[in-house]
Design an enzyme around this catalytic site. Structure first.
Site, PDB file in Angstrom:
ATOM      1  N   CYS A  89      -4.203  -1.118  -2.128  1.00 13.90           N
ATOM      2  CA  CYS A  89      -4.302   0.332  -2.253  1.00 13.90           C
ATOM      3  C   CYS A  89      -5.193   0.556  -3.466  1.00 13.90           C
ATOM      4  CB  CYS A  89      -2.897   0.892  -2.502  1.00 13.90           C
ATOM      5  SG  CYS A  89      -2.843   2.616  -3.017  1.00 13.90           S
ATOM      6  N   ASP A 146       0.871  -1.170   0.000  1.00 15.15           N
ATOM      7  CA  ASP A 146       0.000   0.000   0.000  1.00 15.15           C
ATOM      8  C   ASP A 146       0.911   1.222   0.000  1.00 15.15           C
ATOM      9  OD1 ASP A 146      -2.205   1.741   0.302  1.00 15.15           O
ATOM     10  OD2 ASP A 146      -2.037   1.693   2.476  1.00 15.15           O
ATOM     11  N   CYS A 186     -11.164   2.866  -0.696  1.00 15.30           N
ATOM     12  CA  CYS A 186      -9.843   3.242  -0.186  1.00 15.30           C
ATOM     13  C   CYS A 186      -9.602   2.347   1.014  1.00 15.30           C
ATOM     14  CB  CYS A 186      -9.826   4.711   0.229  1.00 15.30           C
ATOM     15  SG  CYS A 186      -8.314   5.208   1.084  1.00 15.30           S
ATOM     16  N   HIS A 191      -8.116   2.682   3.674  1.00 21.35           N
ATOM     17  CA  HIS A 191      -8.283   3.299   4.994  1.00 21.35           C
ATOM     18  C   HIS A 191      -9.737   3.266   5.474  1.00 21.35           C
ATOM     19  CE1 HIS A 191      -4.326   5.238   4.509  1.00 21.35           C
ATOM     20  NE2 HIS A 191      -4.431   5.754   5.705  1.00 21.35           N
TER      21      HIS A 191
END
Lengths: 278, 278
Positions: free
Chosen positions: B74, B11, B185, B187
């Site tokens: 990612c 990532d 994403c 995250h």
């Protein structure tokens, strides 16, 4: 060194255009060559060694353009790389920390100064050291504000969300009794009115861009490097895409940037195996 | 290819640990070698060419570790670099876009899917294309959310500021009538409960990490690459400082990362001038 060369300015990205705009106001006849390292922005969370390597590589791009002075228009790189660049380069190097610290010490009456910046700038304690070197009696309180740059780059300059974030970051500093706040990141002047809404007029805001530009003028005058042939041209180059923030900065700063050049960063240490040449 | 090698995961930073955590749940006996390119994080605002170059360089670090498969954890790099890596590397390459698109198409009833991600992911239209390839009748609405990653990295996972930002980004998608939202994403799974507060339960959230892990399991089974000797060890390496976010991720994901290794990125194209060897 050639007084006809441009003032070389670099930042991790586009935020340092606040310094270029201030230079344009203070030295309207000097040409400026600006490099924004957008391929590796932001520097603010990285290690000192990495920030020093990136700063060396970008400085070499400015020297190729004949820069007569290198202005590190990035607080993070100023905090961590200016001493290294000064010892290695033949042209004068000027960062934003020294001028900002000087202006803050001049401004404070209470002897309590606040500093806001990126994580790397705050962790470096560069403003603390520069301020204490000028006046060891001053109390410095610092706060890393990693959300402010993304908010600025999103263009949310006048926005209740941004106001809430500013309040969260600044309230502890105001409780410390500061009367002076150093905007220790070249993006932050774009939030000056939002910050002013929270702090009121009783707190002096020290803008690193303006103070850096004045220090560059002094330096050029002292070294006989003032140009009499420049046209006040600003040339901007980036190492990758500019993103939407270039438009935000142009609008907020009243800058006309024109065509943006591209430059490729080359590592300064040869990485090819010499044996491969045999 | 060796079934004993680790699953290589990369990532731009630490966010892809959501994928590593999902892999650990789905394939508890596989070893994982994870590289976070923290020297150059975030990829989300960069150009396609730069993202492809960075992805190649990080993949080569994973191949040096004997990775039997490369998982691009990612979304930005999955959107822009997976086809390039697939054509150049000898090990299988798997990104998060395909599995996420597949799960979203399975989940939607209204035929209206929303996608959130970085600027580069949204600009790439990779989710739109992947979803339309599966079902050309589906309407896809996308929104770039560049503030969410900085908010997550600041650790403001349960915070009224984050809630306001989520509302700002998601309200237009909800007005489009979406019933499924792709968290595009790696995250974003850390914001799942905050997003859920705004969207309510009527909207299906598609987590790219979980779906990617299931796709990796399928791929290893099909290619006979399932390990019978792994111990489920997760080794994390970074190209620079980890910042404070590693602790945020460990806590939120219940991961135990242990010692973090450092790896230096070497440009793959020799940059030394061959003439310098003469």
């Amino acid at each position: 060194m050639d007084a006809h060369g441009p003032i070389g300015v670099f930042d991790s990205g586009i935020g340092g255009l606040t310094v270029a705009a201030a230079l344009g106001r203070v030295l309207p006849r000097e040409d400026i060559f600006y490099v924004g390292d957008t391929a590796r922005v932001p520097y603010g969370g990285r290690s000192a060694a990495t920030i020093q390597r990136y700063s060396r590589e970008i400085s070499s791009l400015l020297l190729e353009e004949g820069a007569k002075v290198i202005v590190v228009a990035c607080n993070t790189a100023s905090a961590l790389a200016v001493p290294v660049l000064e010892s290695e380069l033949e042209v004068p190097v000027l960062g934003v920390i020294g001028p900002g610290a000087h202006a803050a010490v001049q401004a404070t009456r209470s002897g309590k100064i606040g500093v806001i910046g990126t994580r790397a700038t705050v962790r470096s304690r560069a403003y603390e050291e520069a301020i204490r070197n000028l006046d060891s009696g001053i109390q410095v309180s610092s706060m890393a504000c990693p959300l402010l740059v993304p908010l600025i780059e999103e263009g949310w300059l006048e926005d209740p969300v941004t106001d809430s974030v500013i309040e969260r970051y600044l309230a502890p500093l105001l409780q410390e009794g500061i009367d002076t706040l150093v905007l220790g990141c070249t993006h932050y002047p774009l939030l000056q009115s939002a910050i002013r809404r929270f702090t009121g007029n009783a707190i002096a805001l020290v803008d690193s861009a303006d103070n850096c530009a004045l220090a560059v003028r002094d330096l050029l005058q002292k070294r006989g490097l003032v140009s009499d042939a420049g046209t006040g041209r600003l040339q901007v180059a980036v190492t990758d895409a500019t993103g939407g923030f270039l438009q935000v900065a142009e609008r907020a700063l009243g800058l006309r940037v024109g065509e943006v050049l591209h430059r490729t960063v080359r590592p300064l240490t040869p990485v090819a195996d010499p044996a491969s040449c045999l």
